[in-house]
Design an enzyme around this catalytic site. Sequence first.
Site, PDB file in Angstrom:
ATOM      1  N   GLY A  80      -4.792   8.029   5.492  1.00 42.87           N
ATOM      2  CA  GLY A  80      -3.891   8.977   6.152  1.00 42.87           C
ATOM      3  C   GLY A  80      -2.697   9.288   5.261  1.00 42.87           C
ATOM      4  N   ARG A 109      -7.420  -3.159   9.608  1.00 47.46           N
ATOM      5  CA  ARG A 109      -6.513  -4.074  10.313  1.00 47.46           C
ATOM      6  C   ARG A 109      -7.210  -4.752  11.495  1.00 47.46           C
ATOM      7  NH1 ARG A 109      -2.454  -3.668   6.972  1.00 47.46           N
ATOM      8  NH2 ARG A 109      -1.863  -1.607   6.262  1.00 47.46           N
ATOM      9  N   LYS A 122       0.841  -1.214   0.000  1.00 53.71           N
ATOM     10  CA  LYS A 122       0.000   0.000   0.000  1.00 53.71           C
ATOM     11  C   LYS A 122       0.870   1.257   0.000  1.00 53.71           C
ATOM     12  CE  LYS A 122      -2.785   0.888   3.698  1.00 53.71           C
ATOM     13  NZ  LYS A 122      -2.454   2.171   4.326  1.00 53.71           N
ATOM     14  N   ARG A 126      -8.109  12.358  12.577  1.00 52.45           N
ATOM     15  CA  ARG A 126      -6.663  12.066  12.674  1.00 52.45           C
ATOM     16  C   ARG A 126      -5.847  13.361  12.645  1.00 52.45           C
ATOM     17  NH1 ARG A 126      -5.350   6.938   8.999  1.00 52.45           N
ATOM     18  NH2 ARG A 126      -3.373   7.090  10.124  1.00 52.45           N
ATOM     19  N   GLN A 161       4.935   9.262   7.427  1.00 53.25           N
ATOM     20  CA  GLN A 161       4.062  10.209   6.720  1.00 53.25           C
ATOM     21  C   GLN A 161       4.543  11.636   6.928  1.00 53.25           C
ATOM     22  OE1 GLN A 161       0.088   9.178   8.016  1.00 53.25           O
ATOM     23  NE2 GLN A 161       0.093   7.296   6.796  1.00 53.25           N
ATOM     24  N   ARG A 198       2.861   5.901  -3.267  1.00 56.51           N
ATOM     25  CA  ARG A 198       4.002   6.730  -3.673  1.00 56.51           C
ATOM     26  C   ARG A 198       4.261   6.615  -5.165  1.00 56.51           C
ATOM     27  NH1 ARG A 198       4.230   5.662   1.671  1.00 56.51           N
ATOM     28  NH2 ARG A 198       5.517   6.937   3.074  1.00 56.51           N
ATOM     29  N   ASP A 258       1.983  -1.193  12.045  1.00 55.65           N
ATOM     30  CA  ASP A 258       0.670  -1.614  11.518  1.00 55.65           C
ATOM     31  C   ASP A 258       0.380  -3.088  11.792  1.00 55.65           C
ATOM     32  OD1 ASP A 258       0.390   0.950  10.598  1.00 55.65           O
ATOM     33  OD2 ASP A 258       1.042   0.495   8.559  1.00 55.65           O
TER      34      ASP A 258
HETATM   35  O1  SPQ Z   1      -2.548   5.545   5.337  1.00 59.19           O
HETATM   36  P1  SPQ Z   1      -2.963   5.214   6.733  1.00 59.19           P
HETATM   37  O2  SPQ Z   1      -4.448   5.311   6.855  1.00 59.19           O
HETATM   38  O3  SPQ Z   1      -2.278   6.062   7.765  1.00 59.19           O
HETATM   39  O4  SPQ Z   1      -2.551   3.685   6.970  1.00 59.19           O
HETATM   40  C1  SPQ Z   1      -1.810   2.969   7.969  1.00 59.19           C
HETATM   41  C2  SPQ Z   1      -2.333   1.469   7.894  1.00 59.19           C
HETATM   42  O5  SPQ Z   1      -2.541   0.812   8.904  1.00 59.19           O
HETATM   43  O6  SPQ Z   1      -2.471   1.020   6.761  1.00 59.19           O
HETATM   44  C3  SPQ Z   1      -1.932   3.528   9.379  1.00 59.19           C
HETATM   45  F1  SPQ Z   1      -3.086   3.548   9.849  1.00 59.19           F
HETATM   46  O7  SPQ Z   1      -0.422   2.858   7.618  1.00 59.19           O
HETATM   47  C4  SPQ Z   1       0.523   3.948   7.670  1.00 59.19           C
HETATM   48  C5  SPQ Z   1       1.578   3.635   8.730  1.00 59.19           C
HETATM   49  O8  SPQ Z   1       1.028   3.431   9.995  1.00 59.19           O
HETATM   50  C6  SPQ Z   1       1.164   4.068   6.313  1.00 59.19           C
HETATM   51  C7  SPQ Z   1       2.432   4.839   6.327  1.00 59.19           C
HETATM   52  C8  SPQ Z   1       3.036   5.292   5.042  1.00 59.19           C
HETATM   53  O9  SPQ Z   1       2.702   4.748   3.971  1.00 59.19           O
HETATM   54  O10 SPQ Z   1       3.892   6.208   5.091  1.00 59.19           O
HETATM   55  C9  SPQ Z   1       3.126   5.111   7.488  1.00 59.19           C
HETATM   56  C10 SPQ Z   1       2.632   4.735   8.823  1.00 59.19           C
HETATM   57  O11 SPQ Z   1       2.055   5.863   9.441  1.00 59.19           O
HETATM   58  P2  SPQ Z   1       2.914   6.936  10.273  1.00 59.19           P
HETATM   59  O12 SPQ Z   1       1.877   7.826  10.903  1.00 59.19           O
HETATM   60  O13 SPQ Z   1       3.679   6.155  11.258  1.00 59.19           O
HETATM   61  O14 SPQ Z   1       3.748   7.678   9.350  1.00 59.19           O
END
Ligand code: SPQ
Length: 431
Positions: free
Chosen positions: A96, A390, A24, A124, A171, A29, A317
């Site tokens: 997110g 999840r 994902k 969020r 992120q 990206r 995750d």
């Molecule tokens: O995209 P989203 O909703 O934030 O998805 C999650 C997931 O469980 O699929 C988190 F809820 O994954 C994020 C992950 O936790 C995906 C991600 C990324 O692609 O950069 C980074 C992680 O989040 P963070 O807040 O730690 O940067």
Amino acid sequence: MSSTTNLDYKNASLKGTITIPGDKSISHRSVMFGSIAQGKTTVSGFLLGEDCLSTIDCFRRLGVEIHVEGTNVTILSPGMDNWEEPKEILYTGNSGTTTRLMLGILSGTTLHSVMTGDASIGKRPMRRVSDPLRLMGAKIAGRENGQYTPLAIQGTKLKAIDYTMPVASAQVKSAILLAGLRAEGTTVVREKEVSRDHTERMLQQFGASVEVENGVVSFKGGQQLQATHVNVPGDISSAAFFLVAGAIVPNSEVMMKNVGVNKTRAGIVEVLENMGADLSVEVEDDKGFEPTATLTIRTSDLKATTIEGNIIPRLIDEIPIIALLATQAEGTTIIRDAEELKVKETDRITAVVTELQKLGANIEATDDGMIIHGPTKLHGANLNSYGDHRIGMMSAIAALISTSPIEIDDTDCIAVSYPTFFDDVKQLLNS
Ligand code: SPQ
């Protein structure tokens, strides 16, 4: 609230080989970078999950032509400097990653745009991204001073910053680096604990020069990305559900090929090894931008472990499904330093503990994680996914070992990251 699923798997055993859908994080990206670069980018192994489709939809609204054929995606972009000002609100759904990374990308354009997502996205925190972006000069407005969607962005000239990350978050890091593409000067991001590095790898794959050393990423603004081909490996976060299922369901052996095993993502492999799981990891490709392996897991005798510190961002995750794994391990498993779980699609500490307790697990929540005493037999119950993919998948895997049926409310959300999840369960049960 949508679909309720009733799962009654008596004497389950999982056998066979499944193909794990595309990663994902990398799929998002690939569309973002392919849209930033002028010309034709092709992607294979793309994840057709709802979150990634939201990313595609956002870029189409910016005037990027994107064709999807199975898991192959073609992106024909006029280049970031020639995007159209979107006439409609950019809808990021449940994602997110889309919301936060787009915030970084859009800040350095000349365009005005508005972004919003679903009810979960509306809760969020976005200040973690909008605050550093504002230090770069970004003009972002949103509820509670830019904390929550809807967010309005007026693209403007940015200047580079040297930023020390207050939380481990790929992120936040990625949003700053992507804003850094159009910023004057060298953007520096400092991480205490290294989070997933797909953005750094993909910047290089698209021809940019990025320096990464001891948790410090430096990136000079003004670089043009070159369109290319991206091959997306299987998502280890999706494979995690079947790694755990294979280890805890009696008489099982599950093989998964072409799974991404980037070190910044593969913490679950270390945890399984520490817990004594019968897991083999056969590296397929460690030369490309993202390493891949074939993973084979068999039913295992498991012992408890402690999961803390800098491994947490490498398996954040996977914690819901690791919690289920720990209910079947001998001893007390402790998970700490994972307060970030509270700001995911739902509060994943509360959700995991509440739902596993309903099944009879001996688990308690702490401020930054959970404590699980095992092994315990799990029984049936009516579970809630909280609209979180999840949590929905963790509940479904629990049904494979519960002594009576499990009913799960709202399993539609699983399509966010793993639309073929139940097909893969069925295939392994029938093999
Ligand atoms: O995209 P989203 O909703 O934030 O998805 C999650 C997931 O469980 O699929 C988190 F809820 O994954 C994020 C992950 O936790 C995906 C991600 C990324 O692609 O950069 C980074 C992680 O989040 P963070 O807040 O730690 O940067």
